[in-house]
Design a protein around this motif. Structure first.
Motif, PDB file in Angstrom:
ATOM      1  N   ALA A   1       0.835  -1.206   0.000  1.00 62.16           N
ATOM      2  CA  ALA A   1       0.000   0.000   0.000  1.00 62.16           C
ATOM      3  C   ALA A   1       0.870   1.256   0.000  1.00 62.16           C
ATOM      4  N   ASP A   2       1.938   1.255   0.794  1.00 62.63           N
ATOM      5  CA  ASP A   2       2.859   2.391   0.810  1.00 62.63           C
ATOM      6  C   ASP A   2       3.500   2.587  -0.558  1.00 62.63           C
ATOM      7  N   ASP A   3       3.925   1.497  -1.183  1.00 63.20           N
ATOM      8  CA  ASP A   3       4.541   1.575  -2.511  1.00 63.20           C
ATOM      9  C   ASP A   3       3.568   2.142  -3.539  1.00 63.20           C
ATOM     10  N   ARG A   4       2.292   1.721  -3.460  1.00 65.18           N
ATOM     11  CA  ARG A   4       1.283   2.250  -4.387  1.00 65.18           C
ATOM     12  C   ARG A   4       1.099   3.752  -4.176  1.00 65.18           C
ATOM     13  N   ARG A   5       1.055   4.189  -2.919  1.00 63.02           N
ATOM     14  CA  ARG A   5       0.889   5.620  -2.643  1.00 63.02           C
ATOM     15  C   ARG A   5       2.068   6.428  -3.185  1.00 63.02           C
ATOM     16  N   VAL A   6       3.282   5.929  -2.998  1.00 63.34           N
ATOM     17  CA  VAL A   6       4.464   6.633  -3.499  1.00 63.34           C
ATOM     18  C   VAL A   6       4.430   6.695  -5.017  1.00 63.34           C
ATOM     19  N   LYS A   7       4.102   5.583  -5.653  1.00 62.96           N
ATOM     20  CA  LYS A   7       4.043   5.535  -7.113  1.00 62.96           C
ATOM     21  C   LYS A   7       2.997   6.520  -7.639  1.00 62.96           C
ATOM     22  N   GLU A   8       1.838   6.563  -7.003  1.00 65.03           N
ATOM     23  CA  GLU A   8       0.779   7.477  -7.422  1.00 65.03           C
ATOM     24  C   GLU A   8       1.198   8.932  -7.214  1.00 65.03           C
ATOM     25  N   ARG A   9       1.850   9.213  -6.089  1.00 69.12           N
ATOM     26  CA  ARG A   9       2.316  10.571  -5.812  1.00 69.12           C
ATOM     27  C   ARG A   9       3.333  11.013  -6.872  1.00 69.12           C
ATOM     28  N   LEU A  10       4.263  10.122  -7.239  1.00 63.68           N
ATOM     29  CA  LEU A  10       5.254  10.454  -8.267  1.00 63.68           C
ATOM     30  C   LEU A  10       4.605  10.645  -9.628  1.00 63.68           C
ATOM     31  N   ARG A  11       3.601   9.810  -9.944  1.00 61.18           N
ATOM     32  CA  ARG A  11       2.888   9.941 -11.219  1.00 61.18           C
ATOM     33  C   ARG A  11       2.197  11.300 -11.303  1.00 61.18           C
ATOM     34  N   LYS A  12       1.538  11.707 -10.220  1.00 54.42           N
ATOM     35  CA  LYS A  12       0.846  13.005 -10.227  1.00 54.42           C
ATOM     36  C   LYS A  12       1.834  14.165 -10.317  1.00 54.42           C
ATOM     37  N   ARG A  13       2.966  14.037  -9.629  1.00 54.02           N
ATOM     38  CA  ARG A  13       3.991  15.086  -9.695  1.00 54.02           C
ATOM     39  C   ARG A  13       4.497  15.223 -11.131  1.00 54.02           C
ATOM     40  N   GLU A  14       4.705  14.095 -11.793  1.00 55.08           N
ATOM     41  CA  GLU A  14       5.170  14.111 -13.173  1.00 55.08           C
ATOM     42  C   GLU A  14       4.124  14.763 -14.080  1.00 55.08           C
ATOM     43  N   GLN A  15       2.853  14.457 -13.859  1.00 55.89           N
ATOM     44  CA  GLN A  15       1.791  15.074 -14.657  1.00 55.89           C
ATOM     45  C   GLN A  15       1.783  16.587 -14.464  1.00 55.89           C
ATOM     46  N   ARG A  16       1.890  17.025 -13.225  1.00 50.02           N
ATOM     47  CA  ARG A  16       1.899  18.466 -12.960  1.00 50.02           C
ATOM     48  C   ARG A  16       3.109  19.126 -13.617  1.00 50.02           C
ATOM     49  N   GLY A  17       4.242  18.441 -13.583  1.00 52.67           N
ATOM     50  CA  GLY A  17       5.446  18.987 -14.214  1.00 52.67           C
ATOM     51  C   GLY A  17       5.280  19.148 -15.706  1.00 52.67           C
ATOM     52  N   ARG A  18       4.625  18.187 -16.373  1.00 52.59           N
ATOM     53  CA  ARG A  18       4.389  18.288 -17.820  1.00 52.59           C
ATOM     54  C   ARG A  18       3.464  19.452 -18.132  1.00 52.59           C
ATOM     55  N   ARG A  19       2.500  19.690 -17.287  1.00 55.96           N
ATOM     56  CA  ARG A  19       1.562  20.803 -17.536  1.00 55.96           C
ATOM     57  C   ARG A  19       2.258  22.149 -17.451  1.00 55.96           C
ATOM     58  N   ARG A  20       3.275  22.236 -16.616  1.00 62.72           N
ATOM     59  CA  ARG A  20       3.954  23.513 -16.404  1.00 62.72           C
ATOM     60  C   ARG A  20       4.997  23.821 -17.475  1.00 62.72           C
ATOM     61  N   GLN A  21       5.439  22.829 -18.197  1.00 61.82           N
ATOM     62  CA  GLN A  21       6.495  23.042 -19.186  1.00 61.82           C
ATOM     63  C   GLN A  21       5.936  23.773 -20.408  1.00 61.82           C
ATOM     64  N   PRO A  22       6.596  24.864 -20.798  1.00 66.01           N
ATOM     65  CA  PRO A  22       6.126  25.577 -21.996  1.00 66.01           C
ATOM     66  C   PRO A  22       6.325  24.721 -23.243  1.00 66.01           C
ATOM     67  N   GLY A  23       5.385  24.836 -24.155  1.00 67.44           N
ATOM     68  CA  GLY A  23       5.494  24.118 -25.415  1.00 67.44           C
ATOM     69  C   GLY A  23       4.951  22.706 -25.378  1.00 67.44           C
ATOM     70  N   THR A  24       4.462  22.247 -24.247  1.00 71.87           N
ATOM     71  CA  THR A  24       3.894  20.902 -24.209  1.00 71.87           C
ATOM     72  C   THR A  24       2.433  20.988 -24.578  1.00 71.87           C
ATOM     73  N   THR A  25       1.946  19.948 -25.173  1.00 76.97           N
ATOM     74  CA  THR A  25       0.540  19.933 -25.555  1.00 76.97           C
ATOM     75  C   THR A  25      -0.287  19.170 -24.538  1.00 76.97           C
ATOM     76  N   GLU A  26       0.316  18.166 -23.878  1.00 78.68           N
ATOM     77  CA  GLU A  26      -0.446  17.372 -22.923  1.00 78.68           C
ATOM     78  C   GLU A  26      -0.752  18.209 -21.690  1.00 78.68           C
ATOM     79  N   GLY A  27      -2.008  18.354 -21.416  1.00 82.10           N
ATOM     80  CA  GLY A  27      -2.410  19.048 -20.211  1.00 82.10           C
ATOM     81  C   GLY A  27      -2.547  20.545 -20.366  1.00 82.10           C
ATOM     82  N   ASP A  28      -2.133  21.118 -21.523  1.00 85.24           N
ATOM     83  CA  ASP A  28      -2.235  22.562 -21.679  1.00 85.24           C
ATOM     84  C   ASP A  28      -3.673  23.033 -21.568  1.00 85.24           C
ATOM     85  N   SER A  29      -4.604  22.256 -22.087  1.00 85.28           N
ATOM     86  CA  SER A  29      -5.998  22.676 -22.028  1.00 85.28           C
ATOM     87  C   SER A  29      -6.529  22.646 -20.606  1.00 85.28           C
TER      88      SER A  29
END
Length: 154
Positions: free
Chosen positions: A94-122
């Motif tokens: 359960a701890d491993d799943r929470r860490v993996k999910e937290r890292l996945r969400k952090r990565e998604q937020r990072g992609r949204r913030r990067q200029p020139g990316t299309t994923e998540g811009d909308s």
């Protein structure tokens, strides 16, 4: 974070109802220690010595009540542990799943913030404009009092 569970059915369980309060306290603290330490309910003599609020005279009482047992090495085993608590392996998974999910969400937020990316811009929300205040348009206290507004509550 891991929590020890005290099932409500224990309120009607004669093994617990017949325990003196100090032995019930010893049992619950031993249970919390086992859960937190990931021992899967196995308690060695050295463990008992460091468990807060555990009374040495509780051991034989808890064995006689059918709440503790002894294994071949002489260590205690909390007998209801497998049916009431998560195993160390389950907690780790359960701890491993929470860490993996937290890292996945952090990565998604990072992609949204990067200029020139299309994923998540909308999905990106533009930052709110800072409010501007025209100080000259804010009436002074004297004009409020002249208008009959009680300024003592401000």
């Amino acid at each position: 974070m891991t929590d020890a569970r005290l099932p409500s059915r224990w309120m009607a369980d004669r093994r617990f109802a017949r325990l003196a309060p100090e032995h019930f306290v010893s049992y619950t603290w031993a249970l919390m220690y086992a859960v937190e330490s990931g021992t899967d309910g196995r308690l060695e003599q050295g463990d008992l010595e460091v468990i807060l609020r555990y009374r040495g005279d509780s051991t034989e009482v808890l064995i006689a009540a059918g709440l503790f047992g002894r294994d071949d090495d002489g260590a205690l085993q909390i007998l209801d542990y497998p049916s009431t608590q998560s195993t160390a392996a389950e907690v780790k998974a359960a701890d491993d799943r929470r860490v993996k999910e937290r890292l996945r969400k952090r990565e998604q937020r990072g992609r949204r913030r990067q200029p020139g990316t299309t994923e998540g811009d909308s999905d990106a929300t533009p930052p709110a404009a800072e409010p501007t205040w025209d100080v000259a348009s804010i009436p002074d206290v004297d004009s409020w009092e002249a208008a009959g507004i009680d300024t003592t509550t401000f």
